[in-house]
Design a protein around this motif. Structure first.
Motif, PDB file in Angstrom:
ATOM      1  N   CYS A 345       0.837  -1.198   0.000  1.00 31.45           N
ATOM      2  CA  CYS A 345       0.000   0.000   0.000  1.00 31.45           C
ATOM      3  C   CYS A 345       0.876   1.255   0.000  1.00 31.45           C
ATOM      4  N   TRP A 347       1.386   5.485   1.276  1.00 31.87           N
ATOM      5  CA  TRP A 347       1.051   6.479   2.289  1.00 31.87           C
ATOM      6  C   TRP A 347      -0.065   7.397   1.783  1.00 31.87           C
ATOM      7  N   LEU A 360      -4.719  -0.783   1.060  1.00 37.01           N
ATOM      8  CA  LEU A 360      -4.448  -1.417   2.352  1.00 37.01           C
ATOM      9  C   LEU A 360      -5.614  -2.324   2.743  1.00 37.01           C
ATOM     10  N   ASP A 393       5.316   0.418  -2.880  1.00 41.29           N
ATOM     11  CA  ASP A 393       4.166   1.323  -2.889  1.00 41.29           C
ATOM     12  C   ASP A 393       3.944   1.973  -4.254  1.00 41.29           C
ATOM     13  N   LYS A 454      -0.051   3.771   8.222  1.00 42.16           N
ATOM     14  CA  LYS A 454      -1.134   4.126   7.316  1.00 42.16           C
ATOM     15  C   LYS A 454      -2.432   3.529   7.844  1.00 42.16           C
ATOM     16  N   GLU A 456      -6.711   3.034   7.135  1.00 43.70           N
ATOM     17  CA  GLU A 456      -7.691   2.983   6.063  1.00 43.70           C
ATOM     18  C   GLU A 456      -9.077   3.083   6.680  1.00 43.70           C
ATOM     19  N   ASN A 518       1.669  -1.807   7.003  1.00 47.04           N
ATOM     20  CA  ASN A 518       1.399  -0.365   6.905  1.00 47.04           C
ATOM     21  C   ASN A 518       2.321   0.523   7.727  1.00 47.04           C
ATOM     22  N   PRO A 526       7.527   3.593   2.611  1.00 40.34           N
ATOM     23  CA  PRO A 526       7.188   2.375   3.350  1.00 40.34           C
ATOM     24  C   PRO A 526       8.401   1.704   3.969  1.00 40.34           C
TER      25      PRO A 526
END
Length: 541
Positions: A345, A347, A360, A393, A454, A456, A518, A526
């Motif tokens: 995923c 940022w 994510l 990412d 991160k 979600e 994450n 990442p």
């Protein structure tokens, strides 16, 4: 008789004239041409051929605005006609200069010559594929190509001369290398020259010289270790059985009129043998550029492995990097793209660089254990003056469509790692860990502006979102890895699990695809996958 004598005399005159013209001609390799960019701040080689023992003079007239004086170097061609001179280091110059190479009866004039930064791009398809193939799915790339020409950016492909960066030239040039070179030029504000030599579907074994491979002690050690356990005789027996079966299947398919026939099994190799020719593409596409002065190499390859039995990508890339530096005579920087491409995923998925990243998701039920390939490529960072372009990412797949994002990320790595810009080039990188009772405290390098995770938000109809740090797993002395709780404390992450009261090892994102991991730094990069049960000691600081 007289007729034969006359014809012989005429032939002698013709050959004498041909020999005079050929011997008097100055020839230059394609990489030395008008529109080229010379590398600043290091000696600049100029070379070619002339008549044996002929005097050759090379003069370079920088632009008047550069404030640099005319340089003139003279040498004598060897008995085989080859010659080379070295210009003194030059300062960057955005205004064109002129290079003149003169022999006793011939002269070559190269115009529109700039001085700045020079990079080579190499590898397989993700470096080789041209801009025209990506503009439909990469709007920033399309905009950048159509925005040409860029007066301070020049490109060259094998066997060709240097070209100005017109839209037509950029459409047929490496999409990734152009996407690296343009932001680099715009940030450094000096001319940038880009040389490409790449072929799709090719292993790293094709891209180093036979001598570099044969003389590399690490490769020798890997082959010797592999040979101790590899049973070639058994592999041959299996192959012969599969071959006999394949022949029967082919015959049956032909009798049925099937158009698609079964694929023939591959004959096994002995330890150290290459499926193909070691160095064939290096000799064809890279060596002709040598010894043109360069700052560094951008490398995108890994999906095709090494093609050498018993030698892994990490080991062979070490031999390749050392070999290129030795044979080029430069300790140039290596910037390489992480493999596999994508799989994680981002940022900020709204950013053009990371807009093709994975979404994510929650943790899978079981802890994956297929991070070997990622581990192999991360370890390459440990070689001196070598930097990785984190790609987890970025776009996913064998051929990610967002070449502009990959290029921008590579330029960021070069600016911070090679040119010393005060910017973070990596996400958090494992540094050390400490076990205290049931908790493991992990310390990181490259925390940048600080550690973060991160989150979600909950999406309607899709179940719960992600609101905690995840992707860490723990294992005891003999137990399997289980998902663990993880909390950021300053520049550390504290990991624990009630299922592992006495943890021994910790892993993070150790999988080929890890869209559920994450951990980031606040710079938006990442964290790199790691494991303390075997890899931690070789991750670069």
């Amino acid at each position: 008789m007289k007729r034969r004598m006359m014809l012989g005399a005429m032939l002698g005159v013709f050959l004498a004239g041909f020999e005079y013209v050929a011997c008097g001609a100055i020839t230059l390799p394609p990489v030395l041409s008008s529109h080229m960019v010379l590398q600043r701040e290091m000696p600049v080689p100029v070379w070619g051929t002339a008549a044996p023992n002929e005097k050759v003079t090379v003069s370079f007239s920088p632009s008047k605005s550069s404030g640099q004086a005319l340089q003139t170097k003279t040498t004598t061609a060897g008995s085989n006609g080859t010659w080379k001179v070295w210009l003194e280091p030059l300062s960057a110059s955005a205004e064109p200069g002129t290079m003149v190479i003169s022999g006793e009866s011939d002269k070559k004039e190269l115009s529109d010559v700039l001085v700045g930064e020079v990079w080579v791009g190499s590898g397989q398809s993700n470096m080789a594929m041209a801009g025209a193939g990506y503009t439909a799915n990469d709007e920033p790339l399309k905009k950048n190509i159509e925005g040409g020409p860029y007066p301070q950016l020049r490109v060259i492909a094998p066997g060709q001369g240097w070209q100005e960066s017109t839209p037509a030239a950029l459409r047929s040039f490496s999409a990734l290398l152009f996407s690296f070179g343009l932001p680099l030029q715009q940030d450094l504000k000096v001319p940038v020259g880009l040389l490409v030599g790449a072929v799709g579907g090719t292993p790293s074994g094709f891209w180093l010289s036979q001598e570099a491979f044969d003389s590399d002690q690490s490769c020798k050690g890997a082959i010797a270790g592999y040979a101790k356990t590899y049973r070639n005789d058994e592999a041959v027996k299996t192959y012969e059985a599969n071959l006999a079966k394949w022949k029967q299947e082919v015959e049956a398919a032909k009798q049925k009129g099937e158009a698609k026939l079964p694929k023939e099994p591959r004959k096994p190799l002995k330890a150290g043998e290459c499926r193909g020719q070691v160095g064939n593409l290096y000799e064809k596409l890279i060596r002709p550029y040598m010894p043109f002065a360069i700052r560094g190499v951008v490398w995108d390859q890994g999906e095709a492995g090494t093609a050498i039995e018993g030698v892994d990508q990490y080991t062979l890339m070490g031999a390749l990097i050392r070999g290129w530096r030795k044979e080029w005579g430069l300790n140039m920087s290596f910037v390489y793209v992480q493999k596999p491409s994508g799989g994680g995923c981002a940022w900020d998925a709204a950013e053009p660089v990371t807009c093709k990243a994975e979404t994510l998701i929650k943790l899978p039920p079981l802890v994956p254990a297929d991070g070997t390939s990622r581990e192999m490529h991360i370890r390459i960072m440990g070689y001196p003056n070598t930097f990785m372009v984190t790609s987890s990412d970025l776009g996913n797949g064998i051929h990610p469509v967002n070449k502009s994002g990959y290029g921008l990320r590579a330029a960021r790595v070069a600016l911070g790692g090679v040119y010393g810009r005060a910017i973070e080039i990596y996400g958090p990188v494992y540094k050390s860990h400490k076990i205290d009772g049931g908790k493991v405290t992990v310390t990181f390098d490259h925390v940048g502006k600080g550690l973060a995770f991160k989150a979600e938000a909950i999406a309607a109809g899709t179940g719960p979102g992600v609101s905690t740090l995840q992707g860490f797993a723990l294992a005891g002395e003999k137990g399997a890895f289980v998902w663990a709780d993880a909390v950021i404390e300053g520049n550390t992450v504290v990991v624990s699990s009630d299922k592992v009261p006495q943890p021994v090892s910790v892993r993070y994102a150790w999988a080929s695809q890890h869209r559920w991991a994450n951990l980031f730094n606040k710079d938006g990069l990442p964290a790199l996958p790691f494991r303390t049960d075997g890899m931690a000691s070789v991750i670069p600081k």
